[in-house]
Design an enzyme around this catalytic site. Sequence first.
Site, PDB file in Angstrom:
ATOM      1  N   PHE A 118       0.846  -1.194   0.000  1.00 50.87           N
ATOM      2  CA  PHE A 118       0.000   0.000   0.000  1.00 50.87           C
ATOM      3  C   PHE A 118       0.877   1.237   0.000  1.00 50.87           C
ATOM      4  O   PHE A 118       1.789   1.352   0.817  1.00 50.87           O
ATOM      5  CB  PHE A 118      -0.921  -0.001   1.232  1.00 50.87           C
ATOM      6  CG  PHE A 118      -2.029  -1.013   1.117  1.00 50.87           C
ATOM      7  CD1 PHE A 118      -1.760  -2.369   1.207  1.00 50.87           C
ATOM      8  CD2 PHE A 118      -3.333  -0.604   0.901  1.00 50.87           C
ATOM      9  CE1 PHE A 118      -2.770  -3.313   1.081  1.00 50.87           C
ATOM     10  CE2 PHE A 118      -4.363  -1.531   0.770  1.00 50.87           C
ATOM     11  CZ  PHE A 118      -4.081  -2.894   0.858  1.00 50.87           C
ATOM     12  N   ALA A 119       0.580   2.138  -0.937  1.00 50.27           N
ATOM     13  CA  ALA A 119       1.342   3.385  -1.019  1.00 50.27           C
ATOM     14  C   ALA A 119       0.325   4.515  -1.142  1.00 50.27           C
ATOM     15  O   ALA A 119       0.018   4.986  -2.235  1.00 50.27           O
ATOM     16  CB  ALA A 119       2.281   3.346  -2.209  1.00 50.27           C
ATOM     17  N   ASP A 210       7.231   1.178   3.218  1.00 48.34           N
ATOM     18  CA  ASP A 210       8.374   2.010   3.644  1.00 48.34           C
ATOM     19  C   ASP A 210       9.540   1.101   4.034  1.00 48.34           C
ATOM     20  O   ASP A 210      10.113   1.228   5.119  1.00 48.34           O
ATOM     21  CB  ASP A 210       7.957   2.923   4.803  1.00 48.34           C
ATOM     22  CG  ASP A 210       7.313   2.175   5.949  1.00 48.34           C
ATOM     23  OD1 ASP A 210       6.477   1.283   5.687  1.00 48.34           O
ATOM     24  OD2 ASP A 210       7.651   2.465   7.114  1.00 48.34           O
ATOM     25  N   HIS A 230       8.633  -9.485  15.249  1.00 51.38           N
ATOM     26  CA  HIS A 230       8.940  -8.055  15.203  1.00 51.38           C
ATOM     27  C   HIS A 230      10.356  -7.798  15.724  1.00 51.38           C
ATOM     28  O   HIS A 230      10.726  -8.307  16.786  1.00 51.38           O
ATOM     29  CB  HIS A 230       7.918  -7.306  16.061  1.00 51.38           C
ATOM     30  CG  HIS A 230       7.861  -5.849  15.805  1.00 51.38           C
ATOM     31  ND1 HIS A 230       8.893  -4.997  16.122  1.00 51.38           N
ATOM     32  CD2 HIS A 230       6.893  -5.071  15.239  1.00 51.38           C
ATOM     33  CE1 HIS A 230       8.559  -3.763  15.784  1.00 51.38           C
ATOM     34  NE2 HIS A 230       7.354  -3.785  15.237  1.00 51.38           N
ATOM     35  N   PRO A 231      11.149  -6.984  14.985  1.00 51.64           N
ATOM     36  CA  PRO A 231      12.536  -6.767  15.399  1.00 51.64           C
ATOM     37  C   PRO A 231      12.660  -6.048  16.741  1.00 51.64           C
ATOM     38  O   PRO A 231      13.677  -6.179  17.426  1.00 51.64           O
ATOM     39  CB  PRO A 231      13.106  -5.885  14.274  1.00 51.64           C
ATOM     40  CG  PRO A 231      11.923  -5.225  13.653  1.00 51.64           C
ATOM     41  CD  PRO A 231      10.801  -6.213  13.777  1.00 51.64           C
ATOM     42  N   GLY A 232      11.618  -5.330  17.119  1.00 55.75           N
ATOM     43  CA  GLY A 232      11.703  -4.550  18.346  1.00 55.75           C
ATOM     44  C   GLY A 232      11.440  -5.341  19.621  1.00 55.75           C
ATOM     45  O   GLY A 232      11.734  -4.861  20.717  1.00 55.75           O
ATOM     46  N   GLU A 300      -2.301  -4.668  13.383  1.00 54.39           N
ATOM     47  CA  GLU A 300      -1.200  -5.475  13.919  1.00 54.39           C
ATOM     48  C   GLU A 300      -1.620  -6.168  15.222  1.00 54.39           C
ATOM     49  O   GLU A 300      -1.244  -7.322  15.467  1.00 54.39           O
ATOM     50  CB  GLU A 300       0.022  -4.586  14.160  1.00 54.39           C
ATOM     51  CG  GLU A 300       1.261  -5.344  14.606  1.00 54.39           C
ATOM     52  CD  GLU A 300       2.473  -4.428  14.696  1.00 54.39           C
ATOM     53  OE1 GLU A 300       3.254  -4.369  13.731  1.00 54.39           O
ATOM     54  OE2 GLU A 300       2.647  -3.767  15.741  1.00 54.39           O
TER      55      GLU A 300
HETATM   56  C1  UD2 Z   1       3.752  -0.651  12.291  1.00 54.11           C
HETATM   57  C2  UD2 Z   1       3.725  -1.833  11.355  1.00 54.11           C
HETATM   58  C3  UD2 Z   1       2.652  -1.611  10.316  1.00 54.11           C
HETATM   59  C4  UD2 Z   1       1.307  -1.432  10.978  1.00 54.11           C
HETATM   60  C5  UD2 Z   1       1.392  -0.308  12.006  1.00 54.11           C
HETATM   61  C6  UD2 Z   1       0.166  -0.248  12.890  1.00 54.11           C
HETATM   62  C7  UD2 Z   1       5.859  -2.949  10.991  1.00 54.11           C
HETATM   63  C8  UD2 Z   1       7.245  -2.786  10.505  1.00 54.11           C
HETATM   64  N1  UD2 Z   1       5.041  -1.925  10.742  1.00 54.11           N
HETATM   65  O1  UD2 Z   1       4.326   0.396  11.488  1.00 54.11           O
HETATM   66  O2  UD2 Z   1       2.575  -2.686   9.405  1.00 54.11           O
HETATM   67  O3  UD2 Z   1       0.918  -2.657  11.581  1.00 54.11           O
HETATM   68  O4  UD2 Z   1       2.481  -0.454  12.884  1.00 54.11           O
HETATM   69  O5  UD2 Z   1      -0.899   0.313  12.207  1.00 54.11           O
HETATM   70  O6  UD2 Z   1       5.497  -3.961  11.516  1.00 54.11           O
HETATM   71  N2  UD2 Z   1       0.433   3.555   4.779  1.00 54.11           N
HETATM   72  C9  UD2 Z   1       0.265   4.365   3.655  1.00 54.11           C
HETATM   73  N3  UD2 Z   1       0.001   5.695   3.841  1.00 54.11           N
HETATM   74  C10 UD2 Z   1      -0.082   6.275   5.069  1.00 54.11           C
HETATM   75  C11 UD2 Z   1       0.113   5.466   6.195  1.00 54.11           C
HETATM   76  C12 UD2 Z   1       0.379   4.103   6.025  1.00 54.11           C
HETATM   77  O7  UD2 Z   1       0.332   3.883   2.533  1.00 54.11           O
HETATM   78  O8  UD2 Z   1      -0.311   7.488   5.157  1.00 54.11           O
HETATM   79  C13 UD2 Z   1       0.694   2.121   4.575  1.00 54.11           C
HETATM   80  C14 UD2 Z   1       2.107   1.863   4.090  1.00 54.11           C
HETATM   81  O9  UD2 Z   1       2.112   0.701   3.284  1.00 54.11           O
HETATM   82  C15 UD2 Z   1       2.863   1.621   5.375  1.00 54.11           C
HETATM   83  C16 UD2 Z   1       1.824   0.864   6.185  1.00 54.11           C
HETATM   84  O10 UD2 Z   1       0.573   1.430   5.815  1.00 54.11           O
HETATM   85  O11 UD2 Z   1       4.044   0.888   5.133  1.00 54.11           O
HETATM   86  C17 UD2 Z   1       2.001   0.928   7.694  1.00 54.11           C
HETATM   87  O12 UD2 Z   1       2.047   2.261   8.151  1.00 54.11           O
HETATM   88  P1  UD2 Z   1       3.316   2.831   8.912  1.00 54.11           P
HETATM   89  O13 UD2 Z   1       4.528   2.310   8.253  1.00 54.11           O
HETATM   90  O14 UD2 Z   1       3.180   4.270   9.079  1.00 54.11           O
HETATM   91  O15 UD2 Z   1       3.130   2.109  10.311  1.00 54.11           O
HETATM   92  P2  UD2 Z   1       4.235   1.911  11.459  1.00 54.11           P
HETATM   93  O16 UD2 Z   1       5.550   2.461  11.042  1.00 54.11           O
HETATM   94  O17 UD2 Z   1       3.689   2.406  12.744  1.00 54.11           O
END
Ligand code: UD2
Length: 351
Positions: A118-119, A210, A230-232, A300
């Site tokens: 998803f992008a 990302d 999860h790596p964390g 998640e």
């Molecule tokens: C974590 C998780 C993520 C998701 C989230 C909780 C990992 C590495 N990442 O990352 O999968 O479970 O927590 O919701 O486990 N996206 C968009 N546009 C946006 C926002 C999100 O396209 O404006 C999509 C995109 O593919 C992104 C994914 O949603 O990679 C997850 O969003 P994130 O990367 O901001 O979430 P994050 O870093 O909190």
Amino acid sequence: MINVKSLTAVLVSALILGVLYLCNSLSYSRTSPQQNITPNNITPKNRLSADVNAMSNEVHLVAPDHLQYEQPSIVQGRTDVVTVTPWMAPIVWEGIFNPVLLDGIYKPKNITIIATVFAVGNYIRFLKKFLETAEQHFFVGFKVHIYVFTDRPNEVPQVTMASGRQLMVRLVPSSKRWQEISARRMELIQILIEEQLPNNRNYIFCLDVDSEFHGRWGSESLGGLVAVTHPGYYRDARSNFPYERRPSSRAYIAPGEGDFYYCGGAFGGLLQEVHQLAKTCRHNFEADAKEDIEAAWQEESHLNRYMWINKPSKVLSPEYLWQDFKPRNPEIHIVRFSGVVKNYAEIRPNP
Ligand code: UD2
């Protein structure tokens, strides 16, 4: 003295047996293409088709014909990490599998690997690197279909893809909340599987955009239901996992329960299995929303509860989703896929 009646009975029985034997040989020679093979002329290039069970399910693994590969051992190997879960699913780390052997087993199955990414909104900026590095490392040599879900189809970058690899773009609405974008992935994955993908034995991986590939991600990761630790949190006590802790949520996991903390950013398996996962997580997320509850880590959290109840048949180590900002721990011999460092305030639609 032999009595005539017994002699006749013996002769008739012999005759019947002879006829049966002849019929059997004839029917075998009609169906077997290798009718002239005797044990002495079975050469390495000439194995009986009856030796190979052509069932193409995921547990039935057919050895590649006389492929040369390193001798496996059950007494030597990685000792610094755990390579099997208590429910006997493999935990995949560098050094425990043979990529040549695995590719030799899975390539003839003629499977397609589907990936969803998803992008949405500003996250489109990560897509180019994701796609370029997927070309270099993700199921190289396999049929790969990547589905990009975006609200900005015009900004999908042109990336040269090898033969057998395709990119499909699906339009999705944008959103003012990143939580919604992230969580709605389950719904869209469920619908994709139901509407676009034939009900077959192909595999699907659902990945965060990302992120970039840095090393092989291939057939060693295939399984019915596949989760990534999860790596964390993989070194932590489960009481510290960021599971949803409110019993009123359908993602609830009590302290003292749960196995590992799995990533929402990478999971997969057979289409039917991932369909079930996505459908359940979506349903529970939406049912929670009707009661004004959003789980701590959106989909998640629901995925973690699902995987606790429905144990993954393969668990991937954090090599399969590292984070660029984290220094590598000694047990991480290779980083295959990793989340890039990002400025949340700059890219997310809301804080
Ligand atoms: C974590 C998780 C993520 C998701 C989230 C909780 C990992 C590495 N990442 O990352 O999968 O479970 O927590 O919701 O486990 N996206 C968009 N546009 C946006 C926002 C999100 O396209 O404006 C999509 C995109 O593919 C992104 C994914 O949603 O990679 C997850 O969003 P994130 O990367 O901001 O979430 P994050 O870093 O909190």
